[in-house]
Write a protein that holds these residues in place. Sequence first.
Motif, PDB file in Angstrom:
ATOM      1  N   ARG A  43      18.645   8.487-102.438  1.00  0.00           N
ATOM      2  CA  ARG A  43      17.393   7.860-102.853  1.00  0.00           C
ATOM      3  C   ARG A  43      16.454   7.696-101.664  1.00  0.00           C
ATOM      4  NH1 ARG A  43      16.959   1.902-105.484  1.00  0.00           N
ATOM      5  NH2 ARG A  43      14.866   2.154-106.295  1.00  0.00           N
ATOM      6  N   PRO A  44      15.148   7.925-101.851  1.00  0.00           N
ATOM      7  CA  PRO A  44      14.208   7.758-100.736  1.00  0.00           C
ATOM      8  C   PRO A  44      14.045   6.272-100.372  1.00  0.00           C
ATOM      9  CG  PRO A  44      13.045   8.376-102.741  1.00  0.00           C
ATOM     10  CD  PRO A  44      14.510   8.435-103.055  1.00  0.00           C
ATOM     11  N   TRP A  45      13.679   6.027 -99.136  1.00  0.00           N
ATOM     12  CA  TRP A  45      13.474   4.669 -98.661  1.00  0.00           C
ATOM     13  C   TRP A  45      12.274   4.036 -99.348  1.00  0.00           C
ATOM     14  CZ3 TRP A  45      17.085   2.473 -95.747  1.00  0.00           C
ATOM     15  CH2 TRP A  45      17.948   3.282 -95.029  1.00  0.00           C
ATOM     16  N   GLY A  46      12.325   2.728 -99.545  1.00  0.00           N
ATOM     17  CA  GLY A  46      11.224   2.005-100.182  1.00  0.00           C
ATOM     18  C   GLY A  46      10.050   1.771 -99.248  1.00  0.00           C
ATOM     19  N   LEU A  47      10.312   1.776 -97.940  1.00  0.00           N
ATOM     20  CA  LEU A  47       9.255   1.574 -96.947  1.00  0.00           C
ATOM     21  C   LEU A  47       8.992   2.879 -96.209  1.00  0.00           C
ATOM     22  CD1 LEU A  47      10.296  -1.771 -95.178  1.00  0.00           C
ATOM     23  CD2 LEU A  47       8.424  -1.441 -96.783  1.00  0.00           C
ATOM     24  N   ILE A  69      13.504 -12.083 -92.378  1.00  0.00           N
ATOM     25  CA  ILE A  69      12.630 -10.947 -92.095  1.00  0.00           C
ATOM     26  C   ILE A  69      12.350 -10.090 -93.333  1.00  0.00           C
ATOM     27  CG2 ILE A  69      14.283  -9.177 -91.377  1.00  0.00           C
ATOM     28  CD1 ILE A  69      12.268  -8.867 -88.927  1.00  0.00           C
ATOM     29  N   ALA A  70      13.290 -10.022 -94.259  1.00  0.00           N
ATOM     30  CA  ALA A  70      13.117  -9.173 -95.445  1.00  0.00           C
ATOM     31  C   ALA A  70      11.876  -9.532 -96.262  1.00  0.00           C
ATOM     32  CB  ALA A  70      14.370  -9.218 -96.305  1.00  0.00           C
ATOM     33  N   PRO A  71      11.621 -10.819 -96.564  1.00  0.00           N
ATOM     34  CA  PRO A  71      10.418 -11.125 -97.343  1.00  0.00           C
ATOM     35  C   PRO A  71       9.112 -10.807 -96.622  1.00  0.00           C
ATOM     36  CG  PRO A  71      11.901 -13.026 -97.274  1.00  0.00           C
ATOM     37  CD  PRO A  71      12.451 -11.987 -96.363  1.00  0.00           C
ATOM     38  N   GLY A  74       8.560  -7.432 -97.724  1.00  0.00           N
ATOM     39  CA  GLY A  74       8.592  -7.243 -99.170  1.00  0.00           C
ATOM     40  C   GLY A  74       9.807  -6.491 -99.668  1.00  0.00           C
ATOM     41  N   ILE A  75      10.956  -6.641 -98.994  1.00  0.00           N
ATOM     42  CA  ILE A  75      12.177  -5.960 -99.405  1.00  0.00           C
ATOM     43  C   ILE A  75      13.316  -6.970 -99.489  1.00  0.00           C
ATOM     44  CG2 ILE A  75      11.497  -3.726 -98.442  1.00  0.00           C
ATOM     45  CD1 ILE A  75      13.242  -4.350 -96.016  1.00  0.00           C
ATOM     46  N   ALA A  79      18.434  -4.404 -98.139  1.00  0.00           N
ATOM     47  CA  ALA A  79      17.634  -3.239 -97.732  1.00  0.00           C
ATOM     48  C   ALA A  79      17.265  -3.350 -96.250  1.00  0.00           C
ATOM     49  CB  ALA A  79      16.386  -3.120 -98.583  1.00  0.00           C
ATOM     50  N   ALA A  80      16.924  -4.552 -95.799  1.00  0.00           N
ATOM     51  CA  ALA A  80      16.610  -4.760 -94.382  1.00  0.00           C
ATOM     52  C   ALA A  80      17.827  -4.433 -93.528  1.00  0.00           C
ATOM     53  CB  ALA A  80      16.154  -6.194 -94.147  1.00  0.00           C
TER      54      ALA A  80
END
Length: 114
Positions: A43-47, A69-71, A74-75, A79-80
């Motif tokens: 799957r491609p990265w969200g960022l 740091i994740a919020p 926005g992840i 994911a972070a």
Amino acid sequence: MAGLITASEPSWIAPFTGLSPRCFGRLVTAVRREIAAKAHRGRPWGLPLEDRILLVAAYWRTNLTMRQIAPLFGISKSAADRIINHLGPKIALHPRKRFAKDTLLIVDGTLVPP
């Protein structure tokens, strides 16, 4: 989503990386070159890559937890964690074997003679 940290806004780069936008761009280019050599699967990265590199640099520079740091990006915290584990080794400096005779090294705030 408004208020998120992103590399597309140059004013976020210096406080979170300690690099000028120009140096940050060179870092992105070097990482992109290294990643391009490998086949992409899954799957491609969200960022985008620039934001992922900014996330890793901000994590290292600020000592924030994944939960903190994740919020900002926005992840999710998982994911972070995946981003840091994937890009961290690509961004980290490779250790040098030799230093100039008069080089002063600082490791964890401690002066170490070469």
